[in-house]
Write a protein that holds these residues in place. Sequence first.
Motif, PDB file in Angstrom:
ATOM      1  N   ALA A  88      34.652  68.380  69.794  1.00  0.00           N
ATOM      2  CA  ALA A  88      33.443  67.770  70.356  1.00  0.00           C
ATOM      3  C   ALA A  88      32.316  67.759  69.339  1.00  0.00           C
ATOM      4  N   ALA A  89      32.156  68.851  68.583  1.00  0.00           N
ATOM      5  CA  ALA A  89      31.095  68.908  67.586  1.00  0.00           C
ATOM      6  C   ALA A  89      31.314  67.899  66.475  1.00  0.00           C
TER       7      ALA A  89
ATOM      8  N   ASN B 112      33.128  64.998  66.726  1.00  0.00           N
ATOM      9  CA  ASN B 112      33.018  63.633  67.250  1.00  0.00           C
ATOM     10  C   ASN B 112      31.565  63.226  67.478  1.00  0.00           C
ATOM     11  N   TYR B 113      30.791  64.154  68.017  1.00  0.00           N
ATOM     12  CA  TYR B 113      29.407  63.810  68.374  1.00  0.00           C
ATOM     13  C   TYR B 113      28.396  64.307  67.335  1.00  0.00           C
ATOM     14  N   ARG B 114      28.878  64.887  66.250  1.00  0.00           N
ATOM     15  CA  ARG B 114      28.017  65.348  65.167  1.00  0.00           C
ATOM     16  C   ARG B 114      26.885  66.223  65.715  1.00  0.00           C
ATOM     17  N   LEU B 115      27.309  67.270  66.445  1.00  0.00           N
ATOM     18  CA  LEU B 115      26.350  68.181  67.060  1.00  0.00           C
ATOM     19  C   LEU B 115      26.222  69.430  66.193  1.00  0.00           C
ATOM     20  N   GLY B 116      25.024  69.620  65.633  1.00  0.00           N
ATOM     21  CA  GLY B 116      24.803  70.811  64.828  1.00  0.00           C
ATOM     22  C   GLY B 116      24.905  72.085  65.651  1.00  0.00           C
ATOM     23  N   LEU B 117      24.349  72.040  66.876  1.00  0.00           N
ATOM     24  CA  LEU B 117      24.467  73.211  67.739  1.00  0.00           C
ATOM     25  C   LEU B 117      25.926  73.465  68.132  1.00  0.00           C
ATOM     26  N   GLY B 118      26.713  72.384  68.209  1.00  0.00           N
ATOM     27  CA  GLY B 118      28.134  72.557  68.514  1.00  0.00           C
ATOM     28  C   GLY B 118      28.850  73.314  67.421  1.00  0.00           C
ATOM     29  N   TYR B 119      28.532  72.986  66.138  1.00  0.00           N
ATOM     30  CA  TYR B 119      29.101  73.730  65.016  1.00  0.00           C
ATOM     31  C   TYR B 119      28.685  75.203  65.083  1.00  0.00           C
TER      32      TYR B 119
END
Length: 336
Positions: free
Chosen positions: A41-42, A44-51
């Motif tokens: 998910a991180a 695909n959606y380029r989420l810094g908080l996801g990383y």
Amino acid sequence: MRLRTIRWLPARPWLGAQRVHIRPSRAGLAFAVLLLALWIAAVNYRLGLGYALTCFAAACAIADMLFASRNLAGLALAATPGNPVFAGSQVTFTLRLINGSTRPRHAIHLAMRDSAAAPGPVDIAAHGETAVSIVVAARQRGWVIAPPVRLSGSFPLGLFIAWCHWQPEARVLVYPQPEHNAPPLPLPAGTVQQTRQQTRPRTSDGALELAVELAGVRAYQAGDPLRRLAWRQIARHDGEHLFSKQFQPAADAPTGVAPDSIVFEHAALHALAPEARLSRLAAWVLQAERTGLPYGLRLGTLTVAPALGASQRDACLRALALHDLPHDLPQDEAMA
């Protein structure tokens, strides 16, 4: 720091880090799937908080793996054998888990091989120890060794299971099972007639007398039983002197046996099966000890001199338990 430089660790046995195995638990596998989903998910959606969340969760899992292994590594182990028991009962071993470190150990599970019954999880305080009792069925005579034990734990998060195997160095001697409703104590081999024990004379302490014969008379000495007074000789001297009868073992009585003792012969029970012989002899040993009759044992080339007491009972029962078994072998090897 290398483990061998830690002074509080005993030489053996202790659980070094190389003896502790670890694997993911079911919760750990599910957590790994969750991490994979967060990573996808991180990306695909380029989420810094996801990383950041994914890396933080992975770090927690790595820390859990380290602490799960350290929860077991460094423990010292000791085993205390229980008292000898009779076949058909249960043997109790006491296992000691010794923690010499400054950190406590939590939720350590013990499991035995081929046994569903196991003590619950135990905690060990810093610089403390915990004793755990395990029970093993004693099915036959001989040595019973403590079963292999599996120590495991999933503290603190439960994502990994650390475990190790330990073979306690303890064993317990199992005596033959005494025969139920065993016949009365036998007369010593070599007596002329086999009379019933209930009708045989007894000494002042309740012990059965063996076959004896009159050897003569002598002057009365203080302490001689009144029933041994030689009244005929006393009457001949008009009661001026007292005389006592003197006895000796009968000519056909076995040599080396006191008049108030008995020796159990293993060879005399040739009509019984080998294990049935030992069971009957064990029952006779216990019966003679209860009645206060000094007893001995002839078991093949082994001879136990007649005596009484706990040490005599244990010596006879030990000889019966180890009869025809290889010396210094546990039961599993001896009965193979």
